[in-house]
Design a protein around this motif. Structure first.
Motif, PDB file in Angstrom:
ATOM      1  N   ALA A 468      -7.803  -7.679  -3.949  1.00 50.46           N
ATOM      2  CA  ALA A 468      -8.767  -7.301  -4.141  1.00 50.46           C
ATOM      3  C   ALA A 468     -10.217  -7.610  -3.631  1.00 50.46           C
ATOM      4  CB  ALA A 468      -9.350  -8.178  -5.800  1.00 50.46           C
ATOM      5  N   ASN A 469     -10.127  -8.836  -3.058  1.00 50.77           N
ATOM      6  CA  ASN A 469     -11.066  -9.499  -3.143  1.00 50.77           C
ATOM      7  C   ASN A 469     -11.470 -10.097  -1.432  1.00 50.77           C
ATOM      8  OD1 ASN A 469     -11.880 -11.552  -4.202  1.00 50.77           O
ATOM      9  ND2 ASN A 469     -12.300 -10.013  -5.934  1.00 50.77           N
ATOM     10  N   SER A 470     -11.995 -11.317  -1.060  1.00 48.28           N
ATOM     11  CA  SER A 470     -11.656 -11.903   0.323  1.00 48.28           C
ATOM     12  C   SER A 470     -11.887 -13.235  -0.361  1.00 48.28           C
ATOM     13  CB  SER A 470     -12.757 -11.994   0.934  1.00 48.28           C
ATOM     14  OG  SER A 470     -15.099 -12.420   0.213  1.00 48.28           O
ATOM     15  N   ARG A 471     -12.163 -13.046  -1.687  1.00 45.74           N
ATOM     16  CA  ARG A 471     -11.331 -14.913  -2.432  1.00 45.74           C
ATOM     17  C   ARG A 471      -9.819 -14.476  -3.169  1.00 45.74           C
ATOM     18  NH1 ARG A 471     -15.068 -14.614  -7.340  1.00 45.74           N
ATOM     19  NH2 ARG A 471     -15.385 -12.322  -6.574  1.00 45.74           N
ATOM     20  N   ALA A 472      -9.268 -13.224  -3.233  1.00 49.03           N
ATOM     21  CA  ALA A 472      -8.616 -13.517  -3.871  1.00 49.03           C
ATOM     22  C   ALA A 472      -6.693 -12.232  -2.911  1.00 49.03           C
ATOM     23  CB  ALA A 472      -7.832 -11.774  -5.045  1.00 49.03           C
ATOM     24  N   GLN A 473      -8.046 -11.994  -1.727  1.00 49.72           N
ATOM     25  CA  GLN A 473      -6.482 -11.275  -0.626  1.00 49.72           C
ATOM     26  C   GLN A 473      -5.039 -12.064   0.186  1.00 49.72           C
ATOM     27  OE1 GLN A 473      -9.713  -9.693   1.190  1.00 49.72           O
ATOM     28  NE2 GLN A 473     -10.176  -7.851   0.678  1.00 49.72           N
ATOM     29  N   ASN A 496      12.090  -7.026   1.769  1.00 53.62           N
ATOM     30  CA  ASN A 496      11.414  -5.440   0.730  1.00 53.62           C
ATOM     31  C   ASN A 496      12.454  -5.205   0.281  1.00 53.62           C
ATOM     32  OD1 ASN A 496      10.160  -3.514   0.478  1.00 53.62           O
ATOM     33  ND2 ASN A 496       9.772  -2.297   1.522  1.00 53.62           N
ATOM     34  N   ALA A 497      11.877  -5.844  -0.812  1.00 51.87           N
ATOM     35  CA  ALA A 497      13.167  -5.235  -2.068  1.00 51.87           C
ATOM     36  C   ALA A 497      12.556  -3.472  -2.980  1.00 51.87           C
ATOM     37  CB  ALA A 497      14.128  -6.015  -2.766  1.00 51.87           C
ATOM     38  N   THR A 498      11.698  -2.994  -2.549  1.00 56.34           N
ATOM     39  CA  THR A 498      10.480  -2.612  -3.251  1.00 56.34           C
ATOM     40  C   THR A 498      11.654  -1.424  -3.207  1.00 56.34           C
ATOM     41  OG1 THR A 498       9.571  -1.545  -1.633  1.00 56.34           O
ATOM     42  CG2 THR A 498       8.150  -3.798  -2.561  1.00 56.34           C
ATOM     43  N   GLY A 499      11.958  -1.146  -2.549  1.00 52.85           N
ATOM     44  CA  GLY A 499      13.106  -0.142  -2.877  1.00 52.85           C
ATOM     45  C   GLY A 499      12.156   2.011  -1.508  1.00 52.85           C
ATOM     46  N   ALA A 500      11.348   0.922  -0.982  1.00 51.28           N
ATOM     47  CA  ALA A 500      10.191   2.540  -0.217  1.00 51.28           C
ATOM     48  C   ALA A 500       9.898   1.422   0.791  1.00 51.28           C
ATOM     49  CB  ALA A 500       9.150   2.905  -1.125  1.00 51.28           C
ATOM     50  N   THR A 501       9.472   1.804   1.662  1.00 54.02           N
ATOM     51  CA  THR A 501       8.567   1.476   2.806  1.00 54.02           C
ATOM     52  C   THR A 501       7.726   1.017   2.638  1.00 54.02           C
ATOM     53  OG1 THR A 501       9.606   2.456   4.432  1.00 54.02           O
ATOM     54  CG2 THR A 501       8.089   1.648   5.672  1.00 54.02           C
ATOM     55  N   ALA A 502       7.354  -0.634   2.751  1.00 54.16           N
ATOM     56  CA  ALA A 502       6.029  -1.512   2.596  1.00 54.16           C
ATOM     57  C   ALA A 502       5.122  -1.238   3.624  1.00 54.16           C
ATOM     58  CB  ALA A 502       6.235  -2.666   1.627  1.00 54.16           C
ATOM     59  N   THR A 503       3.816  -1.792   3.268  1.00 52.43           N
ATOM     60  CA  THR A 503       3.119  -2.124   5.181  1.00 52.43           C
ATOM     61  C   THR A 503       2.516  -2.984   4.819  1.00 52.43           C
ATOM     62  OG1 THR A 503       1.260  -0.397   4.371  1.00 52.43           O
ATOM     63  CG2 THR A 503       2.943   0.748   5.152  1.00 52.43           C
ATOM     64  N   HIS A 504       1.441  -3.901   6.094  1.00 54.70           N
ATOM     65  CA  HIS A 504       1.110  -4.778   5.918  1.00 54.70           C
ATOM     66  C   HIS A 504       0.140  -4.133   7.147  1.00 54.70           C
ATOM     67  CE1 HIS A 504       3.090  -8.778   4.295  1.00 54.70           C
ATOM     68  NE2 HIS A 504       2.658  -7.976   3.435  1.00 54.70           N
ATOM     69  N   GLY A 505      -1.487  -4.795   7.195  1.00 58.86           N
ATOM     70  CA  GLY A 505      -2.144  -5.098   8.140  1.00 58.86           C
ATOM     71  C   GLY A 505      -2.060  -5.742   9.094  1.00 58.86           C
ATOM     72  N   LEU A 506      -2.121  -5.839  10.845  1.00 58.28           N
ATOM     73  CA  LEU A 506      -2.094  -6.217  11.584  1.00 58.28           C
ATOM     74  C   LEU A 506      -3.178  -6.487  12.992  1.00 58.28           C
ATOM     75  CD1 LEU A 506      -0.125  -8.052  13.368  1.00 58.28           C
ATOM     76  CD2 LEU A 506       0.249  -5.871  15.156  1.00 58.28           C
ATOM     77  N   ALA A 547      -1.579  -9.078   7.279  1.00 58.27           N
ATOM     78  CA  ALA A 547      -2.149  -9.457   5.198  1.00 58.27           C
ATOM     79  C   ALA A 547      -1.403  -7.902   4.969  1.00 58.27           C
ATOM     80  CB  ALA A 547      -3.904  -8.978   6.300  1.00 58.27           C
ATOM     81  N   LYS A 548      -1.469  -8.441   3.698  1.00 62.57           N
ATOM     82  CA  LYS A 548      -1.488  -7.165   2.506  1.00 62.57           C
ATOM     83  C   LYS A 548      -2.832  -6.605   2.270  1.00 62.57           C
ATOM     84  CE  LYS A 548       0.046  -4.788  -0.939  1.00 62.57           C
ATOM     85  NZ  LYS A 548       0.102  -5.351  -2.412  1.00 62.57           N
ATOM     86  N   GLY A 549      -3.700  -7.310   1.954  1.00 61.36           N
ATOM     87  CA  GLY A 549      -5.257  -7.938   2.160  1.00 61.36           C
ATOM     88  C   GLY A 549      -5.777  -8.639   2.842  1.00 61.36           C
ATOM     89  N   ALA A 550      -7.457  -8.492   3.876  1.00 62.08           N
ATOM     90  CA  ALA A 550      -8.092  -9.169   3.723  1.00 62.08           C
ATOM     91  C   ALA A 550      -9.968  -8.286   4.165  1.00 62.08           C
ATOM     92  CB  ALA A 550      -7.269  -9.246   5.598  1.00 62.08           C
ATOM     93  N   PRO A 551      -9.975  -9.264   4.599  1.00 58.33           N
ATOM     94  CA  PRO A 551     -11.929  -8.539   5.390  1.00 58.33           C
ATOM     95  C   PRO A 551     -12.014  -7.111   6.331  1.00 58.33           C
ATOM     96  CG  PRO A 551     -12.215 -10.550   4.327  1.00 58.33           C
ATOM     97  CD  PRO A 551     -10.903 -10.410   5.107  1.00 58.33           C
ATOM     98  N   GLN A 552     -12.260  -5.943   5.704  1.00 56.86           N
ATOM     99  CA  GLN A 552     -12.386  -5.418   6.860  1.00 56.86           C
ATOM    100  C   GLN A 552     -11.234  -4.443   7.268  1.00 56.86           C
ATOM    101  OE1 GLN A 552     -14.329  -7.275   8.331  1.00 56.86           O
ATOM    102  NE2 GLN A 552     -15.634  -7.442   6.746  1.00 56.86           N
ATOM    103  N   PHE A 553      -9.937  -4.586   6.112  1.00 54.43           N
ATOM    104  CA  PHE A 553      -8.256  -3.396   5.950  1.00 54.43           C
ATOM    105  C   PHE A 553      -8.454  -3.335   4.564  1.00 54.43           C
ATOM    106  CE2 PHE A 553      -4.558  -4.540   5.178  1.00 54.43           C
ATOM    107  CZ  PHE A 553      -3.868  -3.403   6.288  1.00 54.43           C
ATOM    108  N   ALA A 554      -8.467  -1.861   4.859  1.00 57.08           N
ATOM    109  CA  ALA A 554      -8.360  -1.041   3.321  1.00 57.08           C
ATOM    110  C   ALA A 554      -7.380  -1.555   2.653  1.00 57.08           C
ATOM    111  CB  ALA A 554      -8.131  -0.330   4.349  1.00 57.08           C
ATOM    112  N   GLY A 555      -6.226  -2.376   2.613  1.00 56.62           N
ATOM    113  CA  GLY A 555      -4.945  -3.028   1.884  1.00 56.62           C
ATOM    114  C   GLY A 555      -3.846  -2.360   2.526  1.00 56.62           C
ATOM    115  N   GLY A 556      -2.375  -3.432   2.328  1.00 55.71           N
ATOM    116  CA  GLY A 556      -1.500  -3.008   2.903  1.00 55.71           C
ATOM    117  C   GLY A 556      -0.598  -1.990   1.183  1.00 55.71           C
ATOM    118  N   THR A 557       0.537  -1.456   1.352  1.00 56.30           N
ATOM    119  CA  THR A 557       1.098  -0.461   0.662  1.00 56.30           C
ATOM    120  C   THR A 557       2.561  -1.408  -0.170  1.00 56.30           C
ATOM    121  OG1 THR A 557       2.353   0.664   2.127  1.00 56.30           O
ATOM    122  CG2 THR A 557       0.097   1.765   1.253  1.00 56.30           C
TER     123      THR A 557
END
Length: 568
Positions: A468-473, A496-506, A547-557
């Motif tokens: 959501a934001n830099s306090r919750a990412q 990753n047990a979601t059944g689909a490909t997931a992503t993080h930012g690096l 990161a799933k979420g971080a400043p300047q990163f749109a967010g992982g899936t």
């Protein structure tokens, strides 16, 4: 903790004019003790619980990041945005938590903001509720507006209210806690609120505080108190046990515990005292602990003098070198220690101290290291906070034969004030540098540490869910140390047990973001799957963020859990 703060300080200093090392002076005559290290009995993942400080970090090169990295700082308490506190004779405010936020994050630490340090004086001079609430709004809005600042994990609502809260003018502290908690939550629903930050542990105060907080829906997210007496390391276990009993009696779910000021003014710079605190905090489940601010700010609380190491720095550097798992230590009289086992490198790292004369360290559970091990013994000096020590002193290096998984190492001629390190490695084939970094040892922000029998070293990081934001990412920062500047293949262990490909930012060292993809695996908490990418690192320390979420990163899936990263 400013030097004028604590109501017990005068008595402490009077006693210590007679005995320099307090309780450690008497055992100097009690040689012949044994510290036992049971490598086969894990206690918790290495997170460097005691590596932190109050007002430890200022802006610029005070202190230099190069001196911060080796300590693997866990947690800090810093002044709030716009803090005006003039502690210990300072002529200008320092160490504003927002101004140092990037530096703190780069070093791998997290921080509380101590809200009443918006006032310049200590003890704090209460003005009015209108004044206080206006200040709270300003501080919180400044933090909420700092959308690039991460690693801020607590509003410390007040400091040492048992003697700094003006009850006559402002009413009971319990009512003030409720009123201020609700105001903060109306402005910031995310950042944890921590307290009550009593100057020492007191059962009755804790019962009164928690009862009110429970009944008003204003429980702290992290419980805080201070351990500042000469013998307080002896009492940590009893205090934790009492606190947990209070929680249970009131029907309150267990809270993490922060001791965000520890060690008395005369003992804070004695290396062996630091070892005692490290050991008891690790042993009794403290989440984080910070050296007290008795003297100069921005010196890592006396670990540096003129930005160069003092004797105590090396005790914390050895502690910072720990990786893998904290293992059981059993003290012998005043001979105390903290120890870790890195199963990947097969390193045992023991930091000890507290007695003089000839003593012994017995280490069990060494079967995985082979028939013979190499043992290097080093020691710190005892020069205090204004004397530099350029490096620890190597006392001896020898090869030991392992018998029934055990060795006994004599540590002769000990100084009760110094700290010592035993580094135990395989006699042949020892790793030259750390290549695997466990996620549970890393800086974990808005996620959780968990255990799994299939995970490397038994631990992993999950619930890396926030965007959501830099306090919750949610992200995990790995502080790695490599021998040369070059491109390194990096393997990531994951689930990753979601059944689909997931992503993080690096990202690393301020680089642009790239994407890591995690194909689906069979189950959560079940490890063995890996993906590989490449990172271009500089020689020495580097920060790698997944990161799933971080400043300047749109967010992982999707979602993924992290086991480790390995450089090769």
């Amino acid at each position: 903790m400013h030097i004028v703060r604590h109501r017990r300080t005068a008595a402490i200093l009077t006693v210590l004019t007679l005995v320099t090392a307090g309780a450690l002076a008497s055992p100097a005559h009690a040689a012949g003790n044994t510290l036992t290290v049971n490598v086969g009995t894990p206690v918790r993942p290495v997170t460097h619980v005691a590596s932190g400080g109050l007002y430890a970090v200022d802006t610029g090169a005070t202190p230099p990041l190069e001196q911060m990295y080796p300590l693997r700082l866990n947690h800090l308490t810093q002044p709030p945005p716009g803090g005006q506190q003039l502690g210990n004779g300072a002529t200008r405010p320092c160490c504003d938590g927002l101004q140092v936020a990037g530096k703190v994050t780069s070093a791998g630490a997290q921080q509380f903001f101590r809200m009443p340090d918006i006032y310049p004086n200590f003890p704090y001079r209460w003005v009015s509720w209108a004044d206080w609430e206006a200040k709270v709004r300003t501080m919180v809005q400044a933090r909420v507006g700092a959308t690039a600042a991460t690693n801020i994990d607590g509003w410390e609502l007040w400091n040492e209210p048992d003697w700094t809260w003006n009850t006559a003018a402002a009413g009971p502290f319990t009512a003030a806690w409720t009123r201020t908690h609700r105001l903060i939550r109306s402005l910031d629903t995310v950042t944890p609120i921590v307290g009550p930050s009593h100057s020492y542990y007191n059962h009755n105060w804790m019962v009164e505080f928690l009862t009110n907080a429970r009944d008003t829906g204003t429980l702290p997210d992290v419980i805080v108190w201070h351990e500042l007496g000469n013998d307080d390391y002896l009492n940590v276990g009893a205090h934790v046990a009492d606190y947990r009993a209070v929680e249970q009696s009131l029907g309150i779910a267990p809270r993490p515990i922060s001791i965000n000021e520890y060690a008395s003014p005369s003992q804070v710079d004695i290396p062996s005292v630091a070892v005692h605190y490290m050991a008891v905090f690790e042993r009794h489940g403290i989440r984080d602990a910070e050296r007290a601010y008795w003297y100069e700010a921005g010196t890592l609380n006396g670990l540096l003098h003129n930005n160069a190491p003092t004797a105590s720095y090396w005790a914390y550097k050895w502690y910072g070198d720990m990786a893998g798992t904290i293992v059981q230590t059993v003290p012998g009289s005043w001979l105390e220690g903290v120890a870790s086992y890195d199963s990947t490198r097969r390193f045992v790292n023991v930091v000890l101290g507290g007695d003089s004369g000839n003593n012994t360290v017995r280490v069990t559970g060494l079967g995985a290291l082979g028939a013979q091990v190499r043992v290097t013994l080093s020691r710190t000096g005892t020069g205090g906070r204004t004397t530099n020590q350029s490096a620890p002193v190597t006392v001896s290096a020898a090869t030991y034969t392992v018998s029934n998984g055990s060795i006994s190492v004599p540590v002769n001629g000990m100084d009760a004030l110094a700290a010592y390190q035993l580094l135990i490695t395989p006699a042949s084939g020892a790793a030259t540098w750390q290549q695997r970094y466990e996620a549970e040892n890393a800086t974990v922000v808005n996620a959780g540490r968990f255990s799994s029998g299939s995970a490397s070293n038994g631990g992993y990081v999950g619930r890396i869910d926030g965007t959501a934001n830099s306090r919750a990412q949610s992200f995990v920062d790995f502080l790695v140390n490599v021998p040369t500047a070059r491109s390194y293949p990096m393997t990531i262990g994951y689930a990753n047990a979601t059944g689909a490909t997931a992503t993080h930012g690096l990202a690393y060292n301020g680089s642009a973001w790239s994407t890591v993809s995690y194909p689906p695996t069979s189950a959560w908490g079940s490890f063995g799957a890996t993906v590989t990418t490449t990172v271009n690192l500089r020689a020495g320390y580097n920060v790698i963020r997944l990161a799933k979420g971080a400043p300047q990163f749109a967010g992982g899936t999707g979602f993924a859990e992290l086991d480790y990263v390995q450089l090769s």
